[in-house]
Design an enzyme around this catalytic site. Structure first.
Site, PDB file in Angstrom:
ATOM      1  N   SER A  97       3.248  -2.045  10.390  1.00 41.80           N
ATOM      2  CA  SER A  97       4.441  -1.984  10.880  1.00 41.80           C
ATOM      3  C   SER A  97       5.105  -3.313  10.683  1.00 41.80           C
ATOM      4  O   SER A  97       5.917  -4.051  10.731  1.00 41.80           O
ATOM      5  CB  SER A  97       5.197  -2.149  12.414  1.00 41.80           C
ATOM      6  OG  SER A  97       4.602   0.045  12.275  1.00 41.80           O
ATOM      7  N   GLU A 152      -7.067   4.468   7.850  1.00 45.41           N
ATOM      8  CA  GLU A 152      -7.233   6.151   7.866  1.00 45.41           C
ATOM      9  C   GLU A 152      -7.875   6.538   6.676  1.00 45.41           C
ATOM     10  O   GLU A 152      -8.602   7.385   7.369  1.00 45.41           O
ATOM     11  CB  GLU A 152      -6.097   5.929   6.870  1.00 45.41           C
ATOM     12  CG  GLU A 152      -4.592   6.008   7.479  1.00 45.41           C
ATOM     13  CD  GLU A 152      -3.066   5.424   6.712  1.00 45.41           C
ATOM     14  OE1 GLU A 152      -2.939   5.483   5.186  1.00 45.41           O
ATOM     15  OE2 GLU A 152      -2.488   5.212   7.584  1.00 45.41           O
ATOM     16  N   LYS A 158      -0.208   4.244  -0.134  1.00 45.73           N
ATOM     17  CA  LYS A 158      -0.806   5.355   0.227  1.00 45.73           C
ATOM     18  C   LYS A 158      -0.249   6.441  -0.719  1.00 45.73           C
ATOM     19  O   LYS A 158      -0.049   6.769  -2.229  1.00 45.73           O
ATOM     20  CB  LYS A 158      -0.070   5.807   1.411  1.00 45.73           C
ATOM     21  CG  LYS A 158      -0.544   4.402   3.050  1.00 45.73           C
ATOM     22  CD  LYS A 158       0.276   4.966   4.065  1.00 45.73           C
ATOM     23  CE  LYS A 158       0.418   3.536   5.024  1.00 45.73           C
ATOM     24  NZ  LYS A 158      -0.318   3.253   6.200  1.00 45.73           N
ATOM     25  N   GLY A 192       1.734   2.214  10.908  1.00 46.76           N
ATOM     26  CA  GLY A 192       2.952   3.615  10.757  1.00 46.76           C
ATOM     27  C   GLY A 192       3.568   4.029  12.073  1.00 46.76           C
ATOM     28  O   GLY A 192       4.038   4.961  11.931  1.00 46.76           O
ATOM     29  N   ASN A 232       0.563  -0.933   0.783  1.00 46.25           N
ATOM     30  CA  ASN A 232       0.021  -0.406   0.090  1.00 46.25           C
ATOM     31  C   ASN A 232       0.748   1.103  -0.126  1.00 46.25           C
ATOM     32  O   ASN A 232       1.227   1.714   0.710  1.00 46.25           O
ATOM     33  CB  ASN A 232      -1.199  -0.301   1.310  1.00 46.25           C
ATOM     34  CG  ASN A 232      -1.682   1.763   1.068  1.00 46.25           C
ATOM     35  OD1 ASN A 232      -1.691   1.895   0.185  1.00 46.25           O
ATOM     36  ND2 ASN A 232      -2.211   1.250   2.870  1.00 46.25           N
ATOM     37  N   HIS A 262      -9.657   1.075   4.926  1.00 49.85           N
ATOM     38  CA  HIS A 262      -8.291   1.001   5.571  1.00 49.85           C
ATOM     39  C   HIS A 262      -8.731   2.013   6.695  1.00 49.85           C
ATOM     40  O   HIS A 262      -9.523   3.043   6.929  1.00 49.85           O
ATOM     41  CB  HIS A 262      -7.142   1.326   4.435  1.00 49.85           C
ATOM     42  CG  HIS A 262      -5.903   1.676   4.745  1.00 49.85           C
ATOM     43  ND1 HIS A 262      -5.778   2.459   5.989  1.00 49.85           N
ATOM     44  CD2 HIS A 262      -4.404   0.984   5.317  1.00 49.85           C
ATOM     45  CE1 HIS A 262      -4.951   2.565   6.350  1.00 49.85           C
ATOM     46  NE2 HIS A 262      -3.814   1.582   5.874  1.00 49.85           N
ATOM     47  N   GLU A 316      -5.366  -5.618  10.411  1.00 51.05           N
ATOM     48  CA  GLU A 316      -5.121  -3.875  10.418  1.00 51.05           C
ATOM     49  C   GLU A 316      -5.160  -3.712  11.828  1.00 51.05           C
ATOM     50  O   GLU A 316      -6.070  -2.194  11.703  1.00 51.05           O
ATOM     51  CB  GLU A 316      -4.722  -2.863   9.735  1.00 51.05           C
ATOM     52  CG  GLU A 316      -4.292  -3.458   8.213  1.00 51.05           C
ATOM     53  CD  GLU A 316      -3.386  -2.393   7.435  1.00 51.05           C
ATOM     54  OE1 GLU A 316      -2.325  -2.796   6.383  1.00 51.05           O
ATOM     55  OE2 GLU A 316      -4.602  -1.499   7.467  1.00 51.05           O
TER      56      GLU A 316
HETATM   57  C1  PEP Z   1      -1.166   0.170   6.119  1.00 54.29           C
HETATM   58  O1  PEP Z   1      -1.125   1.718   6.130  1.00 54.29           O
HETATM   59  O2  PEP Z   1      -1.816  -0.449   5.311  1.00 54.29           O
HETATM   60  C2  PEP Z   1      -0.219  -0.497   6.540  1.00 54.29           C
HETATM   61  C3  PEP Z   1       0.448  -1.301   6.940  1.00 54.29           C
HETATM   62  O3  PEP Z   1       0.789   1.051   7.214  1.00 54.29           O
HETATM   63  P1  PEP Z   1       2.779   0.079   7.478  1.00 54.29           P
HETATM   64  O4  PEP Z   1       3.066  -0.598   7.459  1.00 54.29           O
HETATM   65  O5  PEP Z   1       3.484   1.822   7.495  1.00 54.29           O
HETATM   66  O6  PEP Z   1       1.923   0.226   8.776  1.00 54.29           O
END
Ligand code: PEP
Length: 247
Positions: free
Chosen positions: A209, A96, A10, A171, A8, A94, A165
């Protein structure tokens, strides 16, 4: 079950950066032991489609899809438009988008419906906030988010992908432990299994992460069927290491 590693990106990238990243991925991928996808911003789907053309090794994904079929929805991108650019997966719900665009469980379920109707596999994101985890609500929250999707898409569950997630891990560099992740994945698996035998085979990805150092232990858990990768998907070497951890 063949695992899936999806990147992803983003709201990151540029024509030059995307080209360098995709070329490095294609050069280093070889014959991956898992399915691989990248989800660039919508503005770059056409560019990345062209960069990937000719190689079947990396599928194209989108970061969102409209819940509407078409018409007066300024700024939205429909599932049919995504299909025109060879999109195979669309991230839906997601955290976000739930947080900044106020997406509800029902909207997410409708987006899943539109994606499925157009031949796109939705990657349905579910996850709890830190406050919800601390109140012991983790399984309640992820089950509620998934059941909204299941209720509206009961006949097509086998075609979805789920991504667990935890919001507090996205992040932040704070990854769920393999045990914490496995526990939630097992609960989600049980929820899917109760719906149908076909739904029991849905891939459940972990995201939050995941990186080159922790991917192997997370991916070794029995109910972790891949990863949705944010930050580490922007570095070819790290993303390739995560893909390699599927072997
Ligand atoms: C994501 O935004 O789907 C995600 C898993 O981000 P990160 O790996 O940066 O935590």
């Amino acid at each position: 079950m063949r695992k899936l590693i999806a990147g992803n990106w983003k709201m990151n990238g540029s024509l030059a950066a995307n080209e360098a990243l995709v070329r490095a991925l294609l050069a280093g991928l070889g014959q991956p032991a898992c399915d691989v996808a990248v989800c660039p911003p919508a503005a770059y789907l056409a560019q990345v489609q062209q960069l990937l053309a000719g190689g079947a090794a990396v599928a194209l994904g989108a970061q969102d899809v409209s819940e509407h079929e078409g018409g007066a929805y300024t700024g939205n991108v429909s599932a049919a438009m995504l299909r025109d650019f060879g999109v195979r997966y669309a991230i839906v719900g997601h955290s976000e988008r739930r947080q900044y665009q106020g997406e509800t469980d029902l909207q997410v379920a409708r987006k899943v419906q539109r994606a499925l109707a157009t031949g796109i596999s939705p990657i349905v994101c579910v996850g709890e906030t830190l406050a919800e985890r601390e109140q012991g609500l983790t399984e309640f929250i992820v089950r509620r988010q998934l059941s909204a999707v299941m209720a509206l898409n009961a006949a097509r569950l086998a075609d979805i992908v789920v991504a667990y997630e935890p919001v507090w891990a996205i992040g932040t560099g704070q990854t769920a432990t393999p045990e914490q992740a496995q526990q939630v994945h097992a609960a989600l698996r049980a929820q899917l299994k109760a719906a149908s035998a076909a739904a029991a085979g849905v891939r459940i990805l972990y995201g939050g992460s995941m990186n080159a150092a922790n991917a192997a232990t997370l991916l070794a858990q029995p109910d972790i069927d891949g990863g949705l990768i944010g930050g580490a998907a922007l570095k070819a070497a790290d993303f390739l290491t995560i893909v390699g951890a599927c072997a």
